[in-house]
Design an enzyme around this catalytic site. Structure first.
Site, PDB file in Angstrom:
ATOM      1  N   ASP A   8       0.864  -1.167   0.000  1.00 20.13           N
ATOM      2  CA  ASP A   8       0.000   0.000   0.000  1.00 20.13           C
ATOM      3  C   ASP A   8       0.912   1.232   0.000  1.00 20.13           C
ATOM      4  OD1 ASP A   8      -2.322   1.719   0.561  1.00 20.13           O
ATOM      5  OD2 ASP A   8      -1.422   1.879   2.560  1.00 20.13           O
ATOM      6  N   ASP A  10      -0.141   5.180   0.780  1.00 18.53           N
ATOM      7  CA  ASP A  10      -0.378   6.160   1.838  1.00 18.53           C
ATOM      8  C   ASP A  10      -0.536   5.487   3.199  1.00 18.53           C
ATOM      9  OD1 ASP A  10      -0.840   8.848   0.291  1.00 18.53           O
ATOM     10  OD2 ASP A  10      -1.901   7.292  -0.819  1.00 18.53           O
ATOM     11  N   ASP A 213      -2.337  -0.467   5.898  1.00 17.59           N
ATOM     12  CA  ASP A 213      -2.712   0.263   7.116  1.00 17.59           C
ATOM     13  C   ASP A 213      -4.199   0.586   7.223  1.00 17.59           C
ATOM     14  OD1 ASP A 213      -2.883   3.713   6.661  1.00 17.59           O
ATOM     15  OD2 ASP A 213      -2.565   2.326   4.996  1.00 17.59           O
TER      16      ASP A 213
END
Length: 273
Positions: A8, A10, A213
């Site tokens: 991922d 960001d 996240d």
């Protein structure tokens, strides 16, 4: 031994200022050069933006963009695409929702919205990717990749209930961040896209490691052989996947910290920085 690593962007690979740290970049290159690990960036960002990012990094990687709506090869070949059902897109765009959140529509031409919201551009300062002001109601509903709502998390949580009741099983809803709720095609997520990419490469999901996240990483992290959750991850993600290890914070380039340990001292127990 992992053969494919998916990241991922960001809140995971990128620093809080949305730049890629030099230490992280060096570590990614080590994965490619020393272990021949195939890299994939799995992100909600648009492919047009990610192509620009890759061009500045001198790094070969597959792209899973739009939270799994598109998959591109390292050479830029489109391997997979999926759009929102036109009826679902029309219902969302034309609907009257009890929310203060702003609506954003994505298609192959880019990012489209109706009002100037300069603060949303901060996350794209690294690439210069920008929205275009458009009358969303006039857009062709058969060319919508995904729709995002940005705003207060509590407001978006209430909106998710409204959308769920209106759309039923005609779309998939998830939070890509606390302040971003996404409306995606049915069955479309980073996990399903990584499964398609793995099959294309002659691999299985057990051959993959992945880092994330947010709730849009849930399916990917839960389906790979080795999923890792960021220390700064959404609380719901940690609660939903309590069996997965939690590493450090993206501000400390924790992905690089973990991978350096994995490369150099895999026989020792890992401890977050």
């Amino acid at each position: 031994m992992a053969r494919l690593a998916a990241f991922d962007m960001d809140g995971t690979l990128l620093l809080p200022n949305h730049h890629l740290g030099e230490v992280t970049l060096r570590t990614l290159k080590r994965l490619r050069e020393e272990r021949q690990i195939i890299l994939a960036f799995a992100t909600g960002r648009h492919v047009l933006e990610m192509r620009h990012v890759l061009g500045t990094l001198d790094l070969d990687a597959f792209l899973i963009t739009g939270n799994g709506t598109r998959i591109h090869s390292m050479e830029g070949e489109l391997l997979h695409r999926q759009d929102l059902a036109p009826a679902a897109a029309e219902k969302v765009i034309l609907g009257r929702w009890d929310t203060q959140a702003s609506m954003h529509v994505f298609n192959d031409t880019g990012w489209l919205t109706q009002h100037e919201i300069p603060e949303l551009l901060h996350a794209h300062v690294y690439s210069g990717f920008k929205y275009r002001l458009t009358d969303l109601k006039s857009l062709p509903k058969n060319e919508v990749t995904k729709i995002c709502f940005c705003g207060d998390h509590d407001d978006l949580s209430r909106l998710k209930i409204q959308l769920g009741e209106a759309l039923g099983d005609s779309a998939f809803l998830c939070f890509s961040a606390l302040d971003c709720l996404e409306v995606l095609p049915v069955g479309c997520n980073k996990g399903s896209a990584l499964g398609i990419l793995s099959q294309h490469l002659g691999l299985t999901m057990k051959d993959c490691m992945a880092f994330g996240d947010a709730m849009n990483d849930r399916e990917m992290l839960s389906s790979v052989g080795h999923g890792l959750i960021m220390g700064n991850a959404m609380a719901q993600l940690k609660a939903d996947l309590p069996h997965l290890p939690v590493i450090g914070h993206c501000s400390n380039q924790a992905v690089s910290h973990y991978l350096t340990h994995w490369l150099d001292t895999p026989n020792l127990t890992y401890s977050p920085e």
